[in-house]
Design a protein around this motif. Structure first.
Motif, PDB file in Angstrom:
ATOM      1  N   HIS A 184       0.847  -1.190   0.000  1.00 30.99           N
ATOM      2  CA  HIS A 184       0.000   0.000   0.000  1.00 30.99           C
ATOM      3  C   HIS A 184       0.888   1.247   0.000  1.00 30.99           C
ATOM      4  CE1 HIS A 184      -3.140   2.840   0.972  1.00 30.99           C
ATOM      5  NE2 HIS A 184      -4.046   1.869   0.950  1.00 30.99           N
ATOM      6  N   PRO A 185       0.641   2.184  -0.925  1.00 34.66           N
ATOM      7  CA  PRO A 185       1.474   3.401  -0.992  1.00 34.66           C
ATOM      8  C   PRO A 185       1.506   4.201   0.300  1.00 34.66           C
ATOM      9  CG  PRO A 185       0.205   3.173  -3.007  1.00 34.66           C
ATOM     10  CD  PRO A 185      -0.318   2.128  -2.050  1.00 34.66           C
TER      11      PRO A 185
ATOM     12  N   PRO B 177       6.002   6.833   2.631  1.00 35.11           N
ATOM     13  CA  PRO B 177       6.645   7.523   3.761  1.00 35.11           C
ATOM     14  C   PRO B 177       7.870   6.783   4.289  1.00 35.11           C
ATOM     15  CG  PRO B 177       4.264   7.458   4.054  1.00 35.11           C
ATOM     16  CD  PRO B 177       4.583   6.536   2.911  1.00 35.11           C
ATOM     17  N   SER B 178       7.796   5.448   4.327  1.00 38.74           N
ATOM     18  CA  SER B 178       8.932   4.663   4.807  1.00 38.74           C
ATOM     19  C   SER B 178      10.135   4.843   3.892  1.00 38.74           C
ATOM     20  CB  SER B 178       8.539   3.188   4.885  1.00 38.74           C
ATOM     21  OG  SER B 178       9.641   2.389   5.266  1.00 38.74           O
TER      22      SER B 178
ATOM     23  N   ASP C  81      -2.177   8.383   8.097  1.00 38.09           N
ATOM     24  CA  ASP C  81      -3.147   9.366   7.604  1.00 38.09           C
ATOM     25  C   ASP C  81      -2.454  10.221   6.552  1.00 38.09           C
ATOM     26  OD1 ASP C  81      -4.910  11.493   7.179  1.00 38.09           O
ATOM     27  OD2 ASP C  81      -5.571  11.512   9.268  1.00 38.09           O
ATOM     28  N   ILE C  82      -3.030  10.283   5.362  1.00 38.23           N
ATOM     29  CA  ILE C  82      -2.407  11.062   4.292  1.00 38.23           C
ATOM     30  C   ILE C  82      -2.311  12.538   4.662  1.00 38.23           C
ATOM     31  CG2 ILE C  82      -4.535  11.537   3.019  1.00 38.23           C
ATOM     32  CD1 ILE C  82      -2.880  11.062   0.427  1.00 38.23           C
ATOM     33  N   ASN C  83      -3.187  12.995   5.521  1.00 30.03           N
ATOM     34  CA  ASN C  83      -3.162  14.406   5.931  1.00 30.03           C
ATOM     35  C   ASN C  83      -1.950  14.733   6.802  1.00 30.03           C
ATOM     36  OD1 ASN C  83      -5.665  15.155   4.660  1.00 30.03           O
ATOM     37  ND2 ASN C  83      -6.725  14.059   6.297  1.00 30.03           N
TER      38      ASN C  83
ATOM     39  N   MET D  81       1.032  13.592   5.989  1.00 29.55           N
ATOM     40  CA  MET D  81       2.199  13.478   5.110  1.00 29.55           C
ATOM     41  C   MET D  81       2.546  14.832   4.511  1.00 29.55           C
ATOM     42  SD  MET D  81       1.279   9.961   3.050  1.00 29.55           S
ATOM     43  CE  MET D  81       0.542   8.575   3.912  1.00 29.55           C
ATOM     44  N   ASN D  82       3.832  15.006   4.164  1.00 31.82           N
ATOM     45  CA  ASN D  82       4.229  16.249   3.520  1.00 31.82           C
ATOM     46  C   ASN D  82       3.818  16.230   2.050  1.00 31.82           C
ATOM     47  OD1 ASN D  82       6.385  15.162   1.811  1.00 31.82           O
ATOM     48  ND2 ASN D  82       7.601  14.958   3.676  1.00 31.82           N
ATOM     49  N   PRO D  83       3.819  17.374   1.379  1.00 31.63           N
ATOM     50  CA  PRO D  83       3.330  17.433  -0.007  1.00 31.63           C
ATOM     51  C   PRO D  83       4.051  16.494  -0.959  1.00 31.63           C
ATOM     52  CG  PRO D  83       3.503  19.636   0.911  1.00 31.63           C
ATOM     53  CD  PRO D  83       4.114  18.720   1.922  1.00 31.63           C
ATOM     54  N   ASP D  84       5.349  16.269  -0.754  1.00 35.24           N
ATOM     55  CA  ASP D  84       6.091  15.365  -1.621  1.00 35.24           C
ATOM     56  C   ASP D  84       5.570  13.943  -1.481  1.00 35.24           C
ATOM     57  OD1 ASP D  84       8.042  14.713  -3.488  1.00 35.24           O
ATOM     58  OD2 ASP D  84       9.553  14.309  -1.962  1.00 35.24           O
ATOM     59  N   ALA D  85       5.342  13.501  -0.247  1.00 36.25           N
ATOM     60  CA  ALA D  85       4.818  12.155  -0.019  1.00 36.25           C
ATOM     61  C   ALA D  85       3.410  12.022  -0.592  1.00 36.25           C
ATOM     62  CB  ALA D  85       4.810  11.841   1.475  1.00 36.25           C
ATOM     63  N   ILE D  86       2.581  13.047  -0.399  1.00 41.10           N
ATOM     64  CA  ILE D  86       1.213  13.004  -0.930  1.00 41.10           C
ATOM     65  C   ILE D  86       1.228  12.873  -2.439  1.00 41.10           C
ATOM     66  CG2 ILE D  86      -0.908  14.345  -1.222  1.00 41.10           C
ATOM     67  CD1 ILE D  86      -0.387  15.502   1.596  1.00 41.10           C
ATOM     68  N   ARG D  87       2.099  13.606  -3.103  1.00 40.78           N
ATOM     69  CA  ARG D  87       2.208  13.543  -4.563  1.00 40.78           C
ATOM     70  C   ARG D  87       2.563  12.129  -5.008  1.00 40.78           C
ATOM     71  NH1 ARG D  87       6.584  13.645  -7.782  1.00 40.78           N
ATOM     72  NH2 ARG D  87       7.963  14.198  -6.045  1.00 40.78           N
ATOM     73  N   LEU D  88       3.512  11.511  -4.321  1.00 40.21           N
ATOM     74  CA  LEU D  88       3.936  10.173  -4.697  1.00 40.21           C
ATOM     75  C   LEU D  88       2.869   9.126  -4.371  1.00 40.21           C
ATOM     76  CD1 LEU D  88       7.636  10.472  -3.544  1.00 40.21           C
ATOM     77  CD2 LEU D  88       6.835  10.333  -5.902  1.00 40.21           C
ATOM     78  N   VAL D  89       2.215   9.278  -3.228  1.00 41.16           N
ATOM     79  CA  VAL D  89       1.127   8.370  -2.877  1.00 41.16           C
ATOM     80  C   VAL D  89       0.047   8.404  -3.957  1.00 41.16           C
ATOM     81  CG1 VAL D  89      -0.837   8.086  -1.315  1.00 41.16           C
ATOM     82  CG2 VAL D  89       1.473   8.278  -0.386  1.00 41.16           C
ATOM     83  N   ASN D  90      -0.324   9.601  -4.383  1.00 38.73           N
ATOM     84  CA  ASN D  90      -1.363   9.742  -5.406  1.00 38.73           C
ATOM     85  C   ASN D  90      -0.917   9.168  -6.746  1.00 38.73           C
ATOM     86  OD1 ASN D  90      -3.159  10.959  -3.626  1.00 38.73           O
ATOM     87  ND2 ASN D  90      -2.469  13.033  -4.126  1.00 38.73           N
ATOM     88  N   MET D  91       0.390   9.209  -7.018  1.00 37.46           N
ATOM     89  CA  MET D  91       0.902   8.655  -8.267  1.00 37.46           C
ATOM     90  C   MET D  91       0.817   7.124  -8.262  1.00 37.46           C
ATOM     91  SD  MET D  91       4.683   9.162  -9.987  1.00 37.46           S
ATOM     92  CE  MET D  91       5.556   8.051  -8.854  1.00 37.46           C
TER      93      MET D  91
END
Length: 303
Positions: free
Chosen positions: A144-145, A150-151, A275-277, A279-289
């Protein structure tokens, strides 16, 4: 897909293509104790570094300083008189040589199959270097992203140039996240469309929760005789010297993969998804990708 066997004239090359931080190193250690195995550890990742990263980035001062320091440390390490077993210098890895060697005879004359663990990012755009003259089987290890991204970013932090540490953006220095695409999804689709319409997919958390159910299914699909004893293995990491891999990778992964290398069984850490909220913006971008591809591949995962 029907179960296969080792009755073929040529032994199979079994690929496990992974995302980072998916327990793939512990999985590889477990495979080290399977009867008749020869282990290759990230040969395409090392080919990628040799071809596209170490050489090109020597022109970039910040990256060049990191690379030169790393090479100096590895030189000291490799000159220490340590017995490296099947480990060899990074400079001996290339896409061409990896393909040729995997198409040749096993280095272990008693091998019944060759197991290659690698990262999907390393073969992206280089599919012509996959073995073609020998039987190959493909499995994919996903996670799971929310867990692996984040890891992975946290793992990368010590390897960033000092002036970049603490920055949110990572893919300007990390070769595995460059390109803004989901490489494991692309490889899975390539295999389905060109090699095997039903490659195996394993979800890391599902495997860790119930290895006694997932792994016998996997071995059955691969044609490897299963033994319940494979669920427990020696915590001694001396077996890792049998892996065909780069000395440099062994050196830099001493701390990163320390827990996996000392493992003796699979453990599932039942923490809830981050919680995705948070995460920093870089992690959120990658999770969404990575999320759409994860969801698509998870539908095909062993349950």
């Amino acid at each position: 897909m029907a179960d296969s066997s080792f009755s073929d004239a040529q032994i199979p090359r079994i690929f496990l293509w992974c995302v980072p931080r998916s327990c793939s190193t512990a999985f590889t250690k477990m495979m080290s104790f399977v009867d008749g195995v020869e282990i290759w550890f990230e040969p395409y990742t090392m080919s990628f570094f040799q071809k596209s990263y170490w050489s090109q980035n020597i022109e970039n001062k910040a990256k060049a300083d990191v690379i030169r320091n790393a090479k100096a440390q590895v030189h000291d390490y490799s000159s220490s008189g340590t017995n490296f077993g099947n480990h060899r210098p990074l400079s001996t890895f290339s896409y061409e040589s990896t393909k040729d060697l995997l198409e040749g005879k096993p280095q272990n004359p008693d091998a019944k199959f060759i197991f290659i663990k690698d990262m999907a990012q390393a073969i992206h755009g280089m599919y012509e270097f996959l073995p073609q003259k020998v039987p190959c089987k493909y499995a994919f290890l996903i996670r799971h992203p929310y867990r692996f991204v984040p890891s992975y970013l946290n793992m990368l932090e010590p390897f960033k140039p000092e002036q970049k540490q603490g920055d949110q953006k990572h893919d300007d220095f990390d070769p595995l996240l460059q390109g803004g695409r989901d490489q494991i999804l692309a490889l899975w689709k390539h295999v389905r469309e060109n090699i095997d319409p039903d490659p195996i997919v394993i979800d890391s958390d599902e495997m860790l929760k119930k290895p006694g159910e997932i792994l016998p299914q996997l071995f059955g699909r691969l044609g490897i005789p299963w033994k319940d004893s494979y669920l427990n293995w020696s915590e001694d990491n001396a077996i890792l010297k049998s892996w065909i891999m780069a000395i440099e990778l062994s050196f830099f992964n001493r701390d990163v993969h320390g827990r996996a290398k000392a493992s003796s069984h699979f453990e599932f850490d039942e923490k809830p998804l981050p919680d995705i909220n948070d995460m920093n913006p870089d992690a959120i971008r990658l999770v969404n990708m990575f999320m759409p591809g994860y969801e698509e591949m998870y539908k095909h995962a062993l349950k």
